[in-house]
Design an enzyme around this catalytic site. Structure first.
Site, PDB file in Angstrom:
ATOM      1  N   PHE B 218       0.988   7.514 -10.123  1.00 45.56           N
ATOM      2  CA  PHE B 218       1.249   7.317  -8.907  1.00 45.56           C
ATOM      3  C   PHE B 218       2.539   6.233  -9.006  1.00 45.56           C
ATOM      4  O   PHE B 218       2.394   5.248  -9.486  1.00 45.56           O
ATOM      5  CB  PHE B 218       0.210   6.500  -8.008  1.00 45.56           C
ATOM      6  CG  PHE B 218       0.532   6.105  -6.773  1.00 45.56           C
ATOM      7  CD1 PHE B 218       0.317   7.134  -5.719  1.00 45.56           C
ATOM      8  CD2 PHE B 218       1.326   4.974  -6.407  1.00 45.56           C
ATOM      9  CE1 PHE B 218       0.811   6.856  -4.669  1.00 45.56           C
ATOM     10  CE2 PHE B 218       1.539   4.691  -5.030  1.00 45.56           C
ATOM     11  CZ  PHE B 218       1.454   5.650  -4.150  1.00 45.56           C
ATOM     12  N   ASP B 324       6.499   1.386 -15.094  1.00 44.79           N
ATOM     13  CA  ASP B 324       6.019   1.150 -13.767  1.00 44.79           C
ATOM     14  C   ASP B 324       4.944   0.135 -13.757  1.00 44.79           C
ATOM     15  O   ASP B 324       3.873   0.341 -13.711  1.00 44.79           O
ATOM     16  CB  ASP B 324       5.473   2.305 -12.920  1.00 44.79           C
ATOM     17  CG  ASP B 324       5.135   2.269 -11.647  1.00 44.79           C
ATOM     18  OD1 ASP B 324       4.969   0.914 -11.092  1.00 44.79           O
ATOM     19  OD2 ASP B 324       5.109   3.234 -10.759  1.00 44.79           O
ATOM     20  N   LYS B 355       4.039  -5.357  -5.294  1.00 47.50           N
ATOM     21  CA  LYS B 355       2.749  -5.908  -4.878  1.00 47.50           C
ATOM     22  C   LYS B 355       2.432  -7.333  -5.396  1.00 47.50           C
ATOM     23  O   LYS B 355       2.959  -8.199  -4.654  1.00 47.50           O
ATOM     24  CB  LYS B 355       1.661  -5.127  -6.027  1.00 47.50           C
ATOM     25  CG  LYS B 355       1.500  -3.518  -5.267  1.00 47.50           C
ATOM     26  CD  LYS B 355       0.168  -2.995  -5.987  1.00 47.50           C
ATOM     27  CE  LYS B 355       0.030  -1.661  -5.474  1.00 47.50           C
ATOM     28  NZ  LYS B 355      -1.058  -1.502  -4.385  1.00 47.50           N
ATOM     29  N   THR B 379      21.380  -2.662   2.117  1.00 49.10           N
ATOM     30  CA  THR B 379      21.705  -3.929   3.210  1.00 49.10           C
ATOM     31  C   THR B 379      21.036  -5.189   2.756  1.00 49.10           C
ATOM     32  O   THR B 379      21.552  -6.235   2.431  1.00 49.10           O
ATOM     33  CB  THR B 379      21.226  -3.527   4.617  1.00 49.10           C
ATOM     34  OG1 THR B 379      21.969  -2.395   5.111  1.00 49.10           O
ATOM     35  CG2 THR B 379      21.428  -4.858   5.315  1.00 49.10           C
TER      36      THR B 379
END
Lengths: 493, 493
Positions: B218, B324, B355, B379
């Site tokens: 994931f 990750d 997280k 941005t």
């Protein structure tokens, strides 16, 4: 001359006359206009080259860890106020760039500062909810106060995320799920679909669907949104993308009244191209995505009639119509959403937002909610803190009648800039409210102008190849417009 | 029995003995352990079914605007404290789900609440910087205090964004840019590259490069990250994806010591598969991305030796190695980064986070900075407010020696859960620190267990097909572990 009638002389803003008085006498309607920030600086003040030594020192330190090549200067936000940004060297700049069009109601707006002290806000800050699992008890209040009070007509569902690119990508996902569900009909997912998608293979992973966007569009920089983006090659080169099509965005000529035939023709050709992509290519177009004003791509406008016809083409072909209001939304065009100016006969299917709203996400028609749970989902699903700020922004816009202000100052700016085309190299004045742009002869002259303006005390940005874009906050008033216009004249002199 | 030696009886935690004392006597090292939250509830208290009437009322109201099917209950964060979450009905739950593994140092942690009152924090809140244009003067301090103090060895560059999916997608983009630049050599972009990419066509848009990930992985839910994801079909079906490959993640058998040969074999096979994808397929693998523990996909572990060899394969083939750590990072495994346990001979190329860190982004080796500006850009480029919180988290972990706490409580939990396999249906206990999981016989039994545990006062989540995952905060102590274990026993009884 409109210019001389409406605008005060250069002398005025350099005098000791307070901004409040200036704004009053400078108003095109001659009504008494109160300054939204009576205690903001009365004019720019530049004391060093920009970036100055203090900015450079911080940038050198930061450059050890991050790329600093894009940085204009380092900001001292504690000292910034209203429409003025102060930098690390004490330079005070009138800000019509506003953090890339992302500051809505002025620096250190009292309503924002007050919000920071509210217990509910501090609770939300210290306890970040996974909104899809256990939202805070006041989340639903934020949804109503921030998003529902300004929901585009008929669009009473909202999905919140963390940034504008995420907003667009989730809107695209929604379109694909909707379109696939329609194709599938009443049957459930097949085992083949469920197993093939785990390998990124069809039929579970569709290879025959696309999102149609436009040349010069900007919809973000992640893999799906970047595929739909086509503003600058340097953003896209070397990054894999889907083979989704791009239609020609009409290239209007200005002034509009002198180019009626040309402009109608290019809009018609663009619409024909869209219709051909939808009806004559092998791939199913799940959605068309478009900005009301192509912003990063050069502030390209089209007529309300163009957008109404575009929506009609989508509806006739069961293609979803996504309006990307990430940069145009939240008041800068004089209506809360830029697309309100189109008088659509029915609402768009999705409207995405971020930037000035502080909170990001998209509105959707309730019929687009996926049938199965967990398909539109992630850990945070937005940010309660930013939603509370969005609610405060909505309230501030209403309290101070900021949309009306934007309409007035926007007209004033557009009129005076149009007048200025006679005496300076600017051309192609275009705008909706205070969301205004003009061109300079070429990119080099544009870049030199931006640098010079900053050095003269106006923080201003570009877009497209040779365009200057004005992105003032909603609190930008006539007095500020005078400073901007006079500084431009001085720069061109 | 380890269980009975180490763990207090059920009676203890229902007694009036304060948590502080319980934690002290319950410590496996018998050292005096202070409660991190002396004023948190001493035990769960359930007064309604969950979700209760107050939660349901809010959910019904929210359901007008948003899909509420995934919501467990509505949280009253003002009343939550430490390791306990209180819901809208006044139910007090020990929380080992923690907003999908995203609460680091406890609800209403005093350090977090104090931060909210600091002027610099409130300034950052009221004036959101576009960090690539005009960062706040203290941004560089946040970068150092939040990110650099815990930077993986040798990784002193960081790119910040807004969420975990964005972190991974920007890491992927960095890999593609790096690999394309190597292929291109010294020459500049060709005109053909720059024009073709605007149409999403090769050579500017590469169609011969990929990111290699693993089955059950994931990495997020946006178009690029979802392509690399393969945990659940419902996340992926109907959404276009790139044809990037997936290697088999080794399926270890437990207890590890009983399955040494099998486990070595499946790891070897997986590595061989990775090497084949890299060397024998037409597409260039720009990077391999892997989670230290596949979290959403079922808490799948591999040995440190596996990861070291995986890195070696990447290095031998000039493929970037992306770790990750969105779910595993920030202390839950007993080291700040889970990959520290591998003792890699050299750092990974990129490490992504989000997280529990509140701030999202990725570390990168300085050599991966794109040669041209504006290629890694957006941005906001992260959030100064969340970076200040990240700095506070790092400080809190150090002040309270929370990594040591996680190691102790993790061992205690793993030992006791292993013991519990003899008397309950749980199996396949696996963990690193307090990042622990076990299986139940099937998905239906797992789901029923999760519901029952919540009703008994423990908020707990699942992952994979039949796995229960424990994601306590770093402040979870032995006393809390006793409550968890006793509640599990009661549930199975």
């Amino acid at each position: 001359m409109i210019h001389s009638i409406l605008r005060q002389s250069t002398r005025r803003y350099t005098s000791k006359v307070p901004t409040r008085f200036l704004a009053t006498v400078a108003s095109p309607t001659q009504e008494a206009v109160k300054a939204f920030f009576p205690d903001e600086p009365s004019r720019p003040k530049v004391v060093t080259t920009i970036p100055g030594p203090a900015s450079k020192k911080i940038m050198a330190r930061l450059n050890q860890y991050q790329d600093t090549r894009s940085i204009f200067f380092v900001a001292d936000f504690a000292k910034s106020k209203g429409n003025y940004i102060v930098d690390a060297d004490g330079n005070t700049l009138l800000d019509v760039f506003a953090q890339i069009a992302s500051i809505p109601v002025g620096y250190n707006n009292p309503a924002f500062l007050a919000l920071s002290k509210e217990p509910a806000f501090q609770t939300a800050l210290a306890n970040r909810a996974a909104l899809g699992v256990s939202p805070n008890i006041d989340w639903v209040d934020s949804v109503e106060k921030a998003f529902m009070t300004v929901a585009p007509e008929g669009m009473d569902n909202v999905f919140t995320v963390m940034c504008g690119s995420c907003a667009n990508e989730n809107a695209f996902k929604t379109a694909f799920m909707y379109k696939a569900a329609k194709k599938r009909g009443d049957r459930d997912f097949s085992l083949q679909e469920l197993s093939s998608c785990m390998k990124n293979e069809s039929p579970g992973t569709p290879d025959d669907m696309s999102i149609l966007s436009f040349n010069q569009a900007f919809h973000g920089r992640l893999f799906g949104s970047l595929t739909a983006t086509a503003s600058k090659a340097i953003h896209k080169v070397d990054i894999p993308a889907f083979d989704w099509p791009k239609a020609t965005f009409p290239q209007l000529k200005y002034p509009l009244q002198d180019h009626v035939e040309h402009n109608q023709r290019v809009e018609k050709e663009s619409l024909q191209e869209v219709e051909d992509f939808i009806t004559k290519t092998n791939k199913t177009v799940a959605a068309v995505v478009i900005e009301p004003i192509q912003s990063e791509g050069g502030d390209n406008h089209a007529s309300p009639d163009f957008f109404r016809k575009l929506q009609a083409i989508c509806q006739n072909n069961d293609v979803l119509f996504i309006v990307d209001e990430v940069q145009t939304g939240v008041g800068a065009t004089g209506t809360f959403w830029a697309h309100e100016a189109w008088n659509l006969p029915s609402p768009p299917d999705m409207v995405t937002f971020s930037k000035k709203f502080q909170a990001a996400g998209f509105y959707l028609s309730p019929r687009l909610r996926p049938t199965q749970a967990y398909r539109l989902y992630n850990t945070w699903m937005g940010d309660p803190v930013r939603a509370m700020q969005a609610a405060a922004i909505v309230q501030e816009i209403e309290n101070k009648d900021l949309l009306n202000n934007v309409q007035n100052v926007g007209k004033y700016l557009q009129d005076n800039l149009t007048e200025m085309t006679k005496t300076t190299p600017i051309e192609n004045i275009r705008g909706q409210g205070a969301f205004i742009a003009f061109d300079l002869p070429d990119g080099a002259k544009r870049d030199a102008f931006l640098m010079d303006m900053r050095q003269r005390g106006v923080n201003i940005g570009g877009c497209g190849d040779r365009t200057v874009r004005l992105r003032p906050m909603l609190t930008f008033q006539i007095g500020h417009a005078d400073i901007l216009l006079d500084t431009m004249e001085a720069s061109f002199a």
